[in-house]
Design a protein around this motif. Sequence first.
Motif, PDB file in Angstrom:
ATOM      1  N   ALA A  40       3.644  -3.069   4.557  1.00  0.00           N
ATOM      2  CA  ALA A  40       3.934  -1.793   3.894  1.00  0.00           C
ATOM      3  C   ALA A  40       3.693  -1.911   2.390  1.00  0.00           C
ATOM      4  CB  ALA A  40       5.374  -1.383   4.171  1.00  0.00           C
ATOM      5  N   ALA A  41       4.121  -3.031   1.795  1.00  0.00           N
ATOM      6  CA  ALA A  41       3.910  -3.250   0.364  1.00  0.00           C
ATOM      7  C   ALA A  41       2.424  -3.342   0.032  1.00  0.00           C
ATOM      8  CB  ALA A  41       4.633  -4.518  -0.076  1.00  0.00           C
ATOM      9  N   ALA A  42       1.665  -4.015   0.897  1.00  0.00           N
ATOM     10  CA  ALA A  42       0.220  -4.153   0.667  1.00  0.00           C
ATOM     11  C   ALA A  42      -0.478  -2.805   0.774  1.00  0.00           C
ATOM     12  CB  ALA A  42      -0.370  -5.137   1.676  1.00  0.00           C
ATOM     13  N   ALA A  43      -0.051  -1.977   1.731  1.00  0.00           N
ATOM     14  CA  ALA A  43      -0.651  -0.652   1.877  1.00  0.00           C
ATOM     15  C   ALA A  43      -0.411   0.193   0.627  1.00  0.00           C
ATOM     16  CB  ALA A  43      -0.083   0.036   3.116  1.00  0.00           C
ATOM     17  N   LYS A  44       0.817   0.115   0.090  1.00  0.00           N
ATOM     18  CA  LYS A  44       1.133   0.868  -1.133  1.00  0.00           C
ATOM     19  C   LYS A  44       0.307   0.381  -2.318  1.00  0.00           C
ATOM     20  CE  LYS A  44       5.932   1.903   0.111  1.00  0.00           C
ATOM     21  NZ  LYS A  44       7.364   1.654  -0.237  1.00  0.00           N
ATOM     22  N   LYS A  45       0.115  -0.931  -2.398  1.00  0.00           N
ATOM     23  CA  LYS A  45      -0.589  -1.505  -3.543  1.00  0.00           C
ATOM     24  C   LYS A  45      -2.093  -1.271  -3.487  1.00  0.00           C
ATOM     25  CE  LYS A  45      -1.445  -5.875  -5.958  1.00  0.00           C
ATOM     26  NZ  LYS A  45      -1.121  -7.324  -6.040  1.00  0.00           N
ATOM     27  N   TYR A  46      -2.690  -1.524  -2.320  1.00  0.00           N
ATOM     28  CA  TYR A  46      -4.148  -1.497  -2.220  1.00  0.00           C
ATOM     29  C   TYR A  46      -4.702  -0.151  -1.764  1.00  0.00           C
ATOM     30  CZ  TYR A  46      -3.980  -6.546  -2.841  1.00  0.00           C
ATOM     31  OH  TYR A  46      -3.773  -7.808  -3.348  1.00  0.00           O
ATOM     32  N   LEU A  47      -3.839   0.710  -1.213  1.00  0.00           N
ATOM     33  CA  LEU A  47      -4.280   2.030  -0.759  1.00  0.00           C
ATOM     34  C   LEU A  47      -3.350   3.106  -1.335  1.00  0.00           C
ATOM     35  CD1 LEU A  47      -4.874   1.027   2.972  1.00  0.00           C
ATOM     36  CD2 LEU A  47      -6.629   1.248   1.191  1.00  0.00           C
ATOM     37  N   PRO A  48      -3.196   3.147  -2.649  1.00  0.00           N
ATOM     38  CA  PRO A  48      -2.213   4.054  -3.266  1.00  0.00           C
ATOM     39  C   PRO A  48      -2.517   5.531  -3.074  1.00  0.00           C
ATOM     40  CG  PRO A  48      -3.650   3.108  -4.932  1.00  0.00           C
ATOM     41  CD  PRO A  48      -3.952   2.379  -3.654  1.00  0.00           C
ATOM     42  N   ALA A  49      -3.775   5.875  -2.887  1.00  0.00           N
ATOM     43  CA  ALA A  49      -4.141   7.287  -2.741  1.00  0.00           C
ATOM     44  C   ALA A  49      -3.878   7.810  -1.325  1.00  0.00           C
ATOM     45  CB  ALA A  49      -5.616   7.482  -3.094  1.00  0.00           C
ATOM     46  N   ALA A  50      -3.781   6.908  -0.352  1.00  0.00           N
ATOM     47  CA  ALA A  50      -3.610   7.326   1.043  1.00  0.00           C
ATOM     48  C   ALA A  50      -2.165   7.733   1.326  1.00  0.00           C
ATOM     49  CB  ALA A  50      -4.025   6.188   1.974  1.00  0.00           C
ATOM     50  N   GLU A  51      -1.982   8.550   2.360  1.00  0.00           N
ATOM     51  CA  GLU A  51      -0.638   8.909   2.826  1.00  0.00           C
ATOM     52  C   GLU A  51      -0.123   7.758   3.684  1.00  0.00           C
ATOM     53  OE1 GLU A  51       1.576  12.018   5.892  1.00  0.00           O
ATOM     54  OE2 GLU A  51      -0.495  12.386   5.267  1.00  0.00           O
ATOM     55  N   LEU A  52       1.055   7.255   3.363  1.00  0.00           N
ATOM     56  CA  LEU A  52       1.622   6.117   4.092  1.00  0.00           C
ATOM     57  C   LEU A  52       2.843   6.556   4.883  1.00  0.00           C
ATOM     58  CD1 LEU A  52       1.770   3.068   4.722  1.00  0.00           C
ATOM     59  CD2 LEU A  52       3.136   2.804   2.637  1.00  0.00           C
TER      60      LEU A  52
END
Length: 274
Positions: free
Chosen positions: A163-175
């Motif tokens: 989850a942390a990696a998704a926020k960091k590397y894909l900040p523009a995407a909806e998580l």
Amino acid sequence: MRLRLSLMVCLVLIFSVVAVQAADVRQELSRQSTLEQVISKNRLRIGFSTFVPWAMKDKKGEFIGYEIEVARRLAEDMGVQAEFVPTKWSGIIPALLTGKFDVVIGGMGITPSRNLKVNFTAPYEYSGMSIVASQKKMPGKTALADFNTAETRIVARIGTTAAAAAKKYLPAAELRLFDDEGQALQEVLNNRADAMVASQPFPEFQSLKYQNKLYLPLGGETFTKEPIGFAIRKGDMDFLNYLNNWIMVRNLDGWLQERHRYWFTTQDWKGQVE
């Protein structure tokens, strides 16, 4: 002369008292150590959560996986019984701190924020984040940047480094975050999400299992690398020392690498869970 002798006697007495008190403190700290409690109670309580192939249930309802095998071997080498305490990942550190179990052995990535709350051993393994995507919704995407758009919906497990990696590397995407990896995966399989971020080899296994629905945009490569360690409560150097030395020994004799290869690079165990 008498004054000097008196001072010397006083100093000797003071140092003797201090030495006795220090010895008493060391003995009390040793008695309070989780290591001593584990040995005296003849049980090692292991906190973990299910992550394929780290820990999962087989057809008989028993837990198997890399972490389960590591924990059993650790308990065996300590001469105690292994007691497994399955715990939701989002609450696993609070459960450790309140004494629900003695150690977390559950594919936990070592991070500075977690290290403020718990002590970590030296790494016994390394992991990395990978992506598995929907063939229908994201066809032909081959780069991480392809998923960093406002139109892309990413899923991951709550409280994880994924989850942390998704926020960091894909900040523009909806998580969107879920308590369980299976729930997150279903979102992709049912076309309610475009892709899932998870620790290797979960995405790889799922792409093999659902070849007509999923694929690996990065070709099976990870976009992060993170050290994995055991987590224990702070202030227990005896237990930390034992665990670090155990990891060193099992690394040097090749046992950890051998078991990692079995669970992460082969499918020999799949028949036990399907």
